[in-house]
Design an enzyme around this catalytic site. Structure first.
Site, mmCIF file in Angstrom:
data_model
loop_
_atom_site.group_PDB
_atom_site.id
_atom_site.type_symbol
_atom_site.label_atom_id
_atom_site.label_comp_id
_atom_site.label_asym_id
_atom_site.label_seq_id
_atom_site.Cartn_x
_atom_site.Cartn_y
_atom_site.Cartn_z
ATOM 1 N N TYR A 41 -30.109 -14.672 -40.545
ATOM 2 C CA TYR A 41 -29.527 -15.706 -40.661
ATOM 3 C C TYR A 41 -29.830 -16.806 -39.663
ATOM 4 C CZ TYR A 41 -25.718 -19.394 -41.172
ATOM 5 O OH TYR A 41 -25.105 -20.370 -41.016
ATOM 6 N N HIS A 71 -25.386 -31.891 -38.283
ATOM 7 C CA HIS A 71 -23.856 -31.272 -37.668
ATOM 8 C C HIS A 71 -23.407 -32.158 -36.802
ATOM 9 C CE1 HIS A 71 -24.982 -28.250 -40.683
ATOM 10 N NE2 HIS A 71 -23.823 -27.727 -40.768
ATOM 11 N N ASN A 183 -23.078 -22.508 -32.966
ATOM 12 C CA ASN A 183 -22.226 -21.450 -33.912
ATOM 13 C C ASN A 183 -21.151 -20.650 -32.968
ATOM 14 O OD1 ASN A 183 -21.457 -20.435 -36.237
ATOM 15 N ND2 ASN A 183 -23.187 -19.085 -36.251
ATOM 16 N N ARG A 288 22.590 -23.316 -18.105
ATOM 17 C CA ARG A 288 22.859 -21.811 -18.099
ATOM 18 C C ARG A 288 21.618 -20.976 -18.821
ATOM 19 N NH1 ARG A 288 27.307 -19.163 -21.650
ATOM 20 N NH2 ARG A 288 27.795 -21.269 -22.058
#
Length: 526
Positions: A41, A71, A183, A288
């Site tokens: 890939y 991208h 990535n 408190r």
């Protein structure tokens, strides 16, 4: 290496020579596999849903450059330089592990840009948080191929103009290099690391404000005893109770529980009839419950630090390059769910500090419950003078806004990329919201501490504990007693400038010894 020091302090980075050799070996291995056409890939396939498209070796650089350009699709305002530097630092650290196939030359160019203050212009919007932070990291990587824009000395210019001035040469990327750069989770992790650092400072300020208000309001010391808090079993609660004792040590303004009991006994006739006194055995929750409220904030910060630090030191690429093509891990280390959920938890913790501060401010100002202080801390003739009435509106408005920002992002997945990315983290959205919350809560605490500084003028200032007197002294130099003679926004901005800048960070660190590791750090090697 401390991310904050590089991002905000502009400390430089140096790449380990031995580790660069490991990077080179992995890079050469991937280049060989690409030429031998092993199916892998991002080496010889399309990206995302286009993984079924096989790309011949002659297009190796085109494939990687096309990925970066296509991208780099971010929108909105650009990240400030300090966030960009954090992103670059975290990405360099990931790639230096030697599991990504990047070349040493690409890493050295990225480090050179960081060290010379050449910052890629990275828009804030566009990341789904899986496959990592594709859009922002593509913008980060564009300058490596001579594309996009960078900012140097606050001026935005085309990359090549700056490279030519600096004597830098863009690269032609090989197999998988573009994918290795983009990535991963480094944008969300870089932003989250800065948010975590700021949240830690806000916790210190929240403790200082809490130690201040219990003195200004003559509250009881009993809620901060070790014995009572220890039986609850939560370590954070015990730590906060101890810090409250430390920060109020030596005060002459708080009440001992035995003295309160004695005063009640003296006010009652000890008959069998119902009697009402004006003495409260216990204070309101905002005076408190700090050990319980801030204790879990402390432990949440510790948990988030572990998640974010582990991610910053992780291999968050895909595929992860191992010794052979058959062993190489095709998985989902790019998924940002750890960081996304850490930021969601962190957002809730930061928002809760804002809720506490806003309620403490109300108790300090409300003329029905703040006696013996003047209503809204007006210096004279309340009504003619408004005091901090306007400042409360700002704090309350922001506290309400924070309730929306604290809503989780990590569960708001929307499928994308042809149903390939069908569950995503939205981690960068979560990190951006956390940064925004830190800014907002910093403002709320600034209003509160400005008001507490004003309150010290109506009390016996010399009776405050030493740590709180030092805070009043510091704030008094920029924000003296308020008499409606200048805009309230000016007062708040002046106090905010002290509390949230380096001098405020240093002062808070010196006064509040939080039980946290010193810095979010990066491991030097894999």
């Amino acid at each position: 290496m401390d991310i904050y020091a590089v991002a905000v302090g502009r400390v430089g980075v140096e790449l380990d020579a031995a580790q660069l050799e490991r990077v080179r070996a992995t890079h050469l291995r991937v280049q060989g596999w690409g030429m031998e056409k092993y199916p892998m890939y991002g080496v010889n396939t399309g990206f995302g849903e286009l993984i079924n498209v096989i790309i011949p070796p002659q297009f190796k650089s085109d494939l990687q450059h096309n990925l970066l350009r296509s991208h780099a699709a971010g929108g909105g305002e650009p990240f400030p330089d300090e966030v960009v530097r954090a992103i670059m630092t975290v990405r360099i650290n990931c790639l230096m592990k030697g599991y990504s196939g990047i070349s040493p030359e690409a890493l050295q160019l990225l480090a050179t840009m960081l060290n010379r203050g050449i910052h890629p212009v990275i828009p804030m919007q566009g990341s789904l948080g899986a496959s990592g932070d594709l859009a922002p990291l593509s913008h980060m990587a564009l300058p490596l191929i001579g594309d996009g824009h960078v900012r140097k000395n606050g001026v935005t210019r085309p990359t090549m103009e700056v490279f030519q001035e600096e004597g830098l040469t863009p690269l032609k990327l090989g197999f998988k290099e573009g994918l290795a750069l983009v990535n991963g989770t480094s944008a969300m992790t870089g932003a989250a690391s800065l948010a975590l650092y700021r949240a830690r400072h806000l916790l210190r300020l929240s403790l200082l404000a809490s130690a201040d208000i219990v003195q200004a309001m003559n509250a009881s010391t009993r809620p901060f005893s070790h014995t009572g808090n220890a039986v609850k079993n939560h370590p954070g609660q015990v730590v906060i109770a101890r810090l409250m004792r430390d920060l109020t040590e030596g005060t002459g303004l708080m009440r001992d529980h035995q003295d309160i009991m004695r005063a009640i006994s003296e006010r009652t006739s000890h008959s069998n009839d119902v009697e009402e006194t004006e003495i409260y055995l216990q204070n309101a929750y905002s005076l408190r419950c700090m050990p319980q409220v801030l204790g879990v904030v402390l432990e949440t910060l510790q948990m988030c630090q572990r998640f974010i630090e582990e991610e910053a030191n992780s291999v968050n690429d895909n595929p992860v390059i191992l010794d052979t093509p058959a062993e190489t891990y095709h998985g989902a280390n790019f998924h940002g769910q750890y960081v996304a959920m850490a930021c969601d938890y962190l957002s809730i913790a930061v928002a809760e500090m804002g809720v506490l501060a806003e309620r403490q401010l109300n108790r300090l100002l409300d003329p029905h419950i703040n006696k013996p202080l003047p209503g809204f801390l007006a210096h004279a003739k309340t009504g003619l003078f408004c005091g901090f009435e306007g400042g409360q509106y700002l704090a309350t408005s922001i506290a309400s806004e924070n309730l929306d920002l604290a809503a989780p992002s990590s569960i708001k997945s929307i499928p994308s990329n042809g149903q390939n990315q069908d569950i995503v983290s939205m981690g960068l959205i979560a990190a951006r919201k956390t940064l925004a919350l830190c800014e907002n809560v910093g403002t709320i605490l600034s209003v509160l501490m400005a008001a507490l500084n004003q309150a010290s003028h109506f009390t016996e200032a010399a009776k405050y504990s030493a740590p709180i007197r030092s805070i009043h002294e510091k704030l008094g130099k920029v924000a003296p007693r308020y008499e409606d003679e200048r805009p309230m926004s000016t007062v708040i901005a002046q106090v905010r400038g002290v509390l949230l800048q380096e001098q405020g960070l240093a002062l808070a660190q010196s006064l509040v010894n939080l039980d946290l590791t010193p810095d979010l750090s990066l491991e030097p090697r894999a």
